[in-house]
Scaffold this motif. Structure first.
Motif, mmCIF file in Angstrom:
data_model
loop_
_atom_site.group_PDB
_atom_site.id
_atom_site.type_symbol
_atom_site.label_atom_id
_atom_site.label_comp_id
_atom_site.label_asym_id
_atom_site.label_seq_id
_atom_site.Cartn_x
_atom_site.Cartn_y
_atom_site.Cartn_z
ATOM 1 N N UNK A 103 0.835 -1.202 0.000
ATOM 2 C CA UNK A 103 0.000 0.000 0.000
ATOM 3 C C UNK A 103 0.872 1.255 0.000
ATOM 4 N N UNK A 104 1.968 1.173 0.772
ATOM 5 C CA UNK A 104 2.877 2.313 0.891
ATOM 6 C C UNK A 104 3.428 2.741 -0.470
ATOM 7 N N UNK A 105 3.612 1.744 -1.349
ATOM 8 C CA UNK A 105 4.176 2.043 -2.667
ATOM 9 C C UNK A 105 3.282 2.998 -3.451
ATOM 10 N N UNK A 106 1.987 3.065 -3.095
ATOM 11 C CA UNK A 106 1.074 3.974 -3.788
ATOM 12 C C UNK A 106 1.273 5.411 -3.309
ATOM 13 N N UNK A 107 2.076 5.588 -2.257
ATOM 14 C CA UNK A 107 2.378 6.932 -1.759
ATOM 15 C C UNK A 107 1.296 7.499 -0.865
ATOM 16 N N UNK A 108 0.227 6.727 -0.602
ATOM 17 C CA UNK A 108 -0.850 7.251 0.250
ATOM 18 C C UNK A 108 -0.523 7.062 1.733
ATOM 19 N N UNK A 109 -1.192 7.862 2.574
ATOM 20 C CA UNK A 109 -0.905 7.861 4.013
ATOM 21 C C UNK A 109 -1.483 6.607 4.688
ATOM 22 N N UNK A 110 -0.708 6.017 5.620
ATOM 23 C CA UNK A 110 -1.208 4.869 6.391
ATOM 24 C C UNK A 110 -1.436 5.310 7.830
ATOM 25 N N UNK A 111 -2.540 4.880 8.412
ATOM 26 C CA UNK A 111 -2.758 5.100 9.837
ATOM 27 C C UNK A 111 -2.508 3.778 10.560
ATOM 28 N N UNK A 133 -22.852 -10.579 4.022
ATOM 29 C CA UNK A 133 -22.286 -11.140 2.786
ATOM 30 C C UNK A 133 -21.252 -10.199 2.195
ATOM 31 N N UNK A 134 -20.795 -9.291 3.048
ATOM 32 C CA UNK A 134 -19.923 -8.244 2.510
ATOM 33 C C UNK A 134 -18.448 -8.681 2.428
ATOM 34 N N UNK A 135 -18.025 -9.419 3.407
ATOM 35 C CA UNK A 135 -16.648 -9.915 3.406
ATOM 36 C C UNK A 135 -16.671 -11.406 3.745
ATOM 37 N N UNK A 136 -15.760 -12.154 3.159
ATOM 38 C CA UNK A 136 -15.735 -13.594 3.424
ATOM 39 C C UNK A 136 -15.189 -13.913 4.805
ATOM 40 N N UNK A 137 -14.273 -13.079 5.280
ATOM 41 C CA UNK A 137 -13.679 -13.341 6.598
ATOM 42 C C UNK A 137 -12.997 -12.077 7.119
ATOM 43 N N UNK A 138 -12.475 -12.176 8.339
ATOM 44 C CA UNK A 138 -11.902 -10.973 8.975
ATOM 45 C C UNK A 138 -10.630 -10.490 8.276
ATOM 46 N N UNK A 139 -9.854 -11.423 7.698
ATOM 47 C CA UNK A 139 -8.630 -11.007 7.000
ATOM 48 C C UNK A 139 -8.990 -10.163 5.774
ATOM 49 N N UNK A 140 -10.013 -10.618 5.040
ATOM 50 C CA UNK A 140 -10.444 -9.864 3.858
ATOM 51 C C UNK A 140 -10.904 -8.464 4.282
ATOM 52 N N UNK A 141 -11.642 -8.398 5.394
ATOM 53 C CA UNK A 141 -12.101 -7.106 5.919
ATOM 54 C C UNK A 141 -10.908 -6.178 6.173
ATOM 55 N N UNK A 142 -9.900 -6.706 6.859
ATOM 56 C CA UNK A 142 -8.748 -5.892 7.263
ATOM 57 C C UNK A 142 -7.940 -5.425 6.045
ATOM 58 N N UNK A 143 -7.769 -6.305 5.069
ATOM 59 C CA UNK A 143 -6.986 -5.927 3.878
ATOM 60 C C UNK A 143 -7.761 -4.905 3.035
ATOM 61 N N UNK A 144 -9.069 -5.138 2.910
ATOM 62 C CA UNK A 144 -9.876 -4.192 2.140
ATOM 63 C C UNK A 144 -9.944 -2.831 2.844
ATOM 64 N N UNK A 145 -10.044 -2.877 4.162
ATOM 65 C CA UNK A 145 -10.051 -1.622 4.936
ATOM 66 C C UNK A 145 -8.748 -0.857 4.682
ATOM 67 N N UNK A 157 -6.671 -1.159 2.067
ATOM 68 C CA UNK A 157 -6.542 -0.708 0.681
ATOM 69 C C UNK A 157 -7.512 0.412 0.325
ATOM 70 N N UNK A 158 -8.660 0.484 1.016
ATOM 71 C CA UNK A 158 -9.615 1.549 0.707
ATOM 72 C C UNK A 158 -9.362 2.812 1.514
ATOM 73 N N UNK A 159 -8.789 2.675 2.724
ATOM 74 C CA UNK A 159 -8.733 3.842 3.613
ATOM 75 C C UNK A 159 -7.345 4.158 4.160
ATOM 76 N N UNK A 160 -6.428 3.199 4.108
ATOM 77 C CA UNK A 160 -5.105 3.411 4.712
ATOM 78 C C UNK A 160 -5.079 3.096 6.198
ATOM 79 N N UNK A 161 -6.225 2.630 6.755
ATOM 80 C CA UNK A 161 -6.235 2.293 8.195
ATOM 81 C C UNK A 161 -5.759 0.846 8.351
ATOM 82 N N UNK A 214 -13.276 4.235 9.032
ATOM 83 C CA UNK A 214 -13.842 2.891 9.232
ATOM 84 C C UNK A 214 -15.359 2.961 9.063
ATOM 85 N N UNK A 215 -15.960 4.014 9.624
ATOM 86 C CA UNK A 215 -17.417 4.171 9.550
ATOM 87 C C UNK A 215 -17.868 4.268 8.091
ATOM 88 N N UNK A 216 -17.181 5.104 7.329
ATOM 89 C CA UNK A 216 -17.554 5.304 5.922
ATOM 90 C C UNK A 216 -17.319 4.022 5.117
#
Ligand SMILES: Cc1ncc(COP(=O)(O)O)c(C=O)c1O
Length: 394
Positions: A24-32, A334-346, A348-352, A386-388
């Motif tokens: 994610x860092x390679x995209x230059x976006x901020x990580x929290x 039915x939004x995420x298959x498991x908690x790992x998918x949730x965390x990775x998608x979170x 990649x979408x938000x930097x959190x 996270x809320x959004x």
């Protein structure tokens, strides 16, 4: 070339998610970073008198190999804390100083676990407990915790087998922040004693408890085989300095073989860092005023994150009583298959950056762990994201 089978059993989810973060860092976006429990990386700094003791140790040439068991002055001071203040029967000969609790845990597991042994862990648990048990040929069983934060004693009894070797307690716990009271500790100690099991108890967060007085295992240990792990990383803000210790209950004759043998491992790795041991001794004897300030600051951050998370539809969490972690349950629908998918998608979408709950064992499945060490502005920004993220997901 081949590597050992045993190395494939080792996992550490907290750092494993960093691999995704690097991409994610390679995209230059901020990580929290809400993934690693290092207060010193945030606005909690090692007290000045501890840093001074460390630099003076170098100036005074106290940077040679010290005793493998640990510097005697520090071992005496550790007895002062763990016996004097917390009630575990100890002499300096029952104390081994290590390069962090992590090394102490490695040495304890390495000294007691044999192929086929089983180790009981609270569900969910801090991952190195499982990694080291498995690395040394053991398996793990998780025992449940009731909704009110007390251990499920029937479950512990049910999970004990002829192969069981130890019951581990992490108090306060990482990742849930649960704190066991002395009645629960006494019950676990009794169960372990009835079944000839070691009790390995990690109290690295003993001073980071918010709403009640903390009672350690020492006060209820009597003559049972209690092995206490503790250290300086969290309460004395010395994470990068690496200093911890193992205490073996003086009153337990069952611990004599461990007492006679664990020091061999200590000798093989020569000694732990001497200047840091001098700094750790200064930590135990010097002013303690950073502690109430740190606990108050953390309590404010806990309350903020707790109320923000519980306002988010699809998340639910209990209020942690200690440490600096929150462990919300995710309504995956039915939004995420498991908690790992949730965390990775979170991420990649938000930097959190958080950690998936299943990384803390099967009882952590469907959760994720948040570290609430950052300043309020960053926590609020992360909670907004996270809320959004959850609201926008279809
Ligand atoms: C329960 C627990 N034990 C041990 C450690 C590691 O301690 P140390 O820095 O002393 O190796 C941690 C770090 O997060 C922890 O949460």
């Amino acid at each position: 070339m081949r590597v050992s089978d045993r190395i494939s059993r080792v996992e550490y989810a907290i750092r494993d998610v960093m691999l995704h973060a690097r991409e994610y860092q390679k995209t230059g976006r901020e990580i929290m970073y809400l993934n690693i429990g290092d207060p010193v990386a945030f606005d909690f700094k090692t007290p000045d008198h501890i840093k001074r003791a460390l630099s003076d140790a170098l100036v005074n040439n106290n940077d040679y190999y010290t005793d493998s068991e640990g510097w005697m002055e520090l071992r005496k001071s550790i007895v002062g804390k763990e016996k004097g203040k917390k009630g575990l029967e100890l002499t300096p000969d029952d104390v081994l100083v290590t390069n962090g609790v992590s090394e102490g845990l490695d040495m304890v597991m390495g000294s007691i676990v044999e192929d086929g042994d089983q180790v009981l862990l609270p569900g969910p648990y801090y991952p190195p407990y499982s990694s080291y048990a498995k690395f040394y040929g053991g398996s793990i069983a998780e025992f449940g915790i009731h909704a009110d934060g007390t251990p499920n004693l029937d479950d512990i009894r049910k999970k004990i087998t002829p192969k069981s070797k130890a019951i581990c307690i992490i108090n306060p716990n990482n990742p849930t922040g649960e704190v066991f009271d002395s009645k629960s500790l006494r019950s676990i100690v009794d169960i372990a004693a009835e079944n000839d099991l070691y009790i390995i108890c990690d109290e690295i967060y003993d001073e980071i408890v918010f709403d009640e007085k903390f009672d350690g295992i020492g006060a209820v240990a009597k003559d049972t085989p209690v092995v206490l792990l503790n250290g300086f990383s969290k309460t004395y803000l010395m994470t990068g300095l690496r200093c911890g210790y193992v205490c073996m209950n003086s009153n337990s004759r069952q611990l004599d073989p461990l007492r006679q043998n664990i020091f061999k491992l200590a000798r093989v790795r020569i000694a732990s860092n001497f200047p840091v041991q001098i700094a750790a001794n200064a930590a135990l004897h010097g002013p303690q005023d950073h502690l109430p300030k740190m606990v108050q600051k953390l309590k404010n951050r806990r309350d903020l994150v707790y109320s923000r998370l519980n306002e988010i539809e699809g998340l639910e969490c209990t209020k942690p009583k200690g440490a600096f972690y929150m462990f919300p349950r995710i309504d995956l629908k039915n939004k995420w298959n498991n908690d790992l998918e949730f965390v990775i998608e979170l991420l990649n979408s938000t930097g959190v950056l958080t950690v998936h709950g299943s990384g803390f064992g099967s009882m952590g499945t469907g959760h994720f762990r948040i570290v609430y060490l950052p300043q309020e502005a960053i926590l609020n920004k992360s909670m907004d994201k996270i809320e959004k993220f959850i609201k926008d997901k279809h």
